[in-house]
Design a protein around this motif. Structure first.
Motif, mmCIF file in Angstrom:
data_model
loop_
_atom_site.group_PDB
_atom_site.id
_atom_site.type_symbol
_atom_site.label_atom_id
_atom_site.label_comp_id
_atom_site.label_asym_id
_atom_site.label_seq_id
_atom_site.Cartn_x
_atom_site.Cartn_y
_atom_site.Cartn_z
ATOM 1 N N ASP A 47 -7.315 -38.518 6.775
ATOM 2 C CA ASP A 47 -6.663 -37.868 5.640
ATOM 3 C C ASP A 47 -6.217 -36.472 6.038
ATOM 4 O O ASP A 47 -7.021 -35.705 6.585
ATOM 5 N N PRO A 48 -4.970 -36.114 5.750
ATOM 6 C CA PRO A 48 -4.514 -34.755 6.041
ATOM 7 C C PRO A 48 -5.354 -33.734 5.269
ATOM 8 O O PRO A 48 -5.695 -33.947 4.112
ATOM 9 N N ARG A 54 -0.118 -32.828 6.168
ATOM 10 C CA ARG A 54 0.556 -33.754 5.245
ATOM 11 C C ARG A 54 2.016 -33.942 5.654
ATOM 12 O O ARG A 54 2.546 -35.061 5.624
#
Length: 86
Positions: A47-48, A54
């Protein structure tokens, strides 16, 4: 705090690893291939943690394999002057 939480720390970490790989004699081709594989793994499994991550994930997801390889090469160029040991 994880190394992934701060983009500047992440770039330093990658820069250190890049310099170590170069000192061990890895070719640019091998380094670029490793960067592509790491990018593919991170995009799929991690997950960023910040805005920069992102953005990189979003670019990775919309890119073709060729574009992903170019993005990985650009990340290598981005961190070539980073790190704590340069």
């Amino acid at each position: 705090m994880s190394i992934l939480d701060n983009f500047e720390q992440w770039k330093d970490f990658l820069g250190d690893r890049l310099h170590a790989a170069q000192e061990e004699g890895m070719t640019q081709e091998v380094i670029n291939e490793m960067a592509y594989r790491i990018g593919d793994y991170l995009a799929a499994e991690v997950d960023p943690k910040n805005g920069e991550e992102r953005l990189l994930k979003a670019l990775w997801e919309v890119g073709s394999e060729e574009e992903q390889k170019m993005l990985a090469q650009l990340m290598v160029k981005l961190v070539q002057n980073e790190g704590t040991t340069h």
